[in-house]
Motif scaffolding. Structure first.
Motif, PDB file in Angstrom:
ATOM      1  N   ARG A 188      -7.806   5.426   2.463  1.00  0.00           N
ATOM      2  CA  ARG A 188      -8.493   4.199   2.044  1.00  0.00           C
ATOM      3  C   ARG A 188      -9.968   4.228   2.397  1.00  0.00           C
ATOM      4  N   GLY A 230       0.841  -1.208   0.000  1.00  0.00           N
ATOM      5  CA  GLY A 230       0.000   0.000   0.000  1.00  0.00           C
ATOM      6  C   GLY A 230       0.872   1.252   0.000  1.00  0.00           C
ATOM      7  N   ASP A 284       2.466   1.675  -3.452  1.00  0.00           N
ATOM      8  CA  ASP A 284       1.484   2.230  -4.396  1.00  0.00           C
ATOM      9  C   ASP A 284       1.361   3.748  -4.198  1.00  0.00           C
ATOM     10  N   SER A 309      -4.685   1.954  -5.088  1.00  0.00           N
ATOM     11  CA  SER A 309      -5.248   0.956  -6.003  1.00  0.00           C
ATOM     12  C   SER A 309      -6.130  -0.017  -5.214  1.00  0.00           C
ATOM     13  N   PRO A 310      -7.229  -0.504  -5.826  1.00  0.00           N
ATOM     14  CA  PRO A 310      -8.066  -1.492  -5.112  1.00  0.00           C
ATOM     15  C   PRO A 310      -7.284  -2.742  -4.712  1.00  0.00           C
ATOM     16  N   ASP A 311      -6.228  -3.061  -5.457  1.00  0.00           N
ATOM     17  CA  ASP A 311      -5.434  -4.265  -5.147  1.00  0.00           C
ATOM     18  C   ASP A 311      -4.788  -4.197  -3.767  1.00  0.00           C
ATOM     19  N   VAL A 312      -4.518  -2.974  -3.297  1.00  0.00           N
ATOM     20  CA  VAL A 312      -3.795  -2.834  -2.024  1.00  0.00           C
ATOM     21  C   VAL A 312      -4.665  -2.174  -0.949  1.00  0.00           C
ATOM     22  N   HIS A 313      -5.942  -2.047  -1.265  1.00  0.00           N
ATOM     23  CA  HIS A 313      -6.847  -1.258  -0.441  1.00  0.00           C
ATOM     24  C   HIS A 313      -6.951  -1.760   1.001  1.00  0.00           C
ATOM     25  N   GLY A 349       2.623 -10.869  -0.968  1.00  0.00           N
ATOM     26  CA  GLY A 349       1.528 -10.161  -1.644  1.00  0.00           C
ATOM     27  C   GLY A 349       0.999  -8.979  -0.848  1.00  0.00           C
TER      28      GLY A 349
END
Ligand code: PNS
Length: 164
Positions: free
Chosen positions: A94, A20, A23, A124-128, A147
């Motif tokens: 977030r 996060g 990003d 990004s939603p991937d790391v939200h 991850g």
């Protein structure tokens, strides 16, 4: 934009640095010429990782990005920003809970330093869902943090677990 506006500080505890944070810093680097990652040294907090490890790991992650620097700071963030000639603080947002935590700090920082702006970037939603707090909890309970953190941090946490 003024010259001073081209330097932005990304402050935080980074205990540990997560994907996060990565990003957020990369998003900031797309907007500002130079990014200074300010790693908070706070004697009152009991971090999982000492400040020198947090700095070394952030430097390892951004080693190929010369516009991104990493430093420690203690005391007031506004003083660190002044020393670095930065007029912008970048923080991630977030959720509404983040906003409730961030907005009093942004207002206080502006009160202390009227020319300092706090800019919030949405990750990004991937790391939200990633936070240092949850990463630490998963790590402490023996879970897999791949991850969630960049590879140097994952390797460091794995080595640290082996010593526990
Ligand atoms: O990653 P964190 O722990 O959420 O980051 C918090 C941080 C480092 C941004 C905040 O604690 C901070 O700015 N600390 C420095 C001390 C300071 O300036 N306090 C007054 C804020 S209004």
């Amino acid at each position: 934009m003024t010259t001073a506006g081209r330097v932005a500080i990304c402050p935080g505890s980074f205990d540990p640095l997560t994907l996060g944070h990565v990003d957020l810093v990369r998003r900031a680097a797309a907007l500002f010429e130079r990014i200074v990652i300010g790693v908070l040294v706070n004697e009152q907090k009991q971090p999982l990782l000492p400040a020198h490890d947090r700095v070394a790991l952030a430097r390892a992650v951004f080693v190929d990005e010369p516009r991104i620097e990493v430093e420690t700071f203690g005391g007031l963030l506004v003083d660190f920003a002044r020393q670095r000639g930065a007029r912008v603080i970048v923080r991630g947002l977030r959720s509404a809970a983040d906003f409730d935590y961030e907005s009093p700090m942004a207002l206080m920082n502006r009160r202390l330093h009227g020319e300092l702006e706090t800019v919030f970037l949405v990750p990004s939603p991937d790391v939200h869902a990633i936070s240092s707090r949850l990463v630490k909890e998963i790590w402490r309970l023996g879970g897999d943090v791949s991850g969630l953190v960049p590879p140097p941090v994952e390797a460091h946490l794995r080595a640290l677990r082996a010593t526990k």
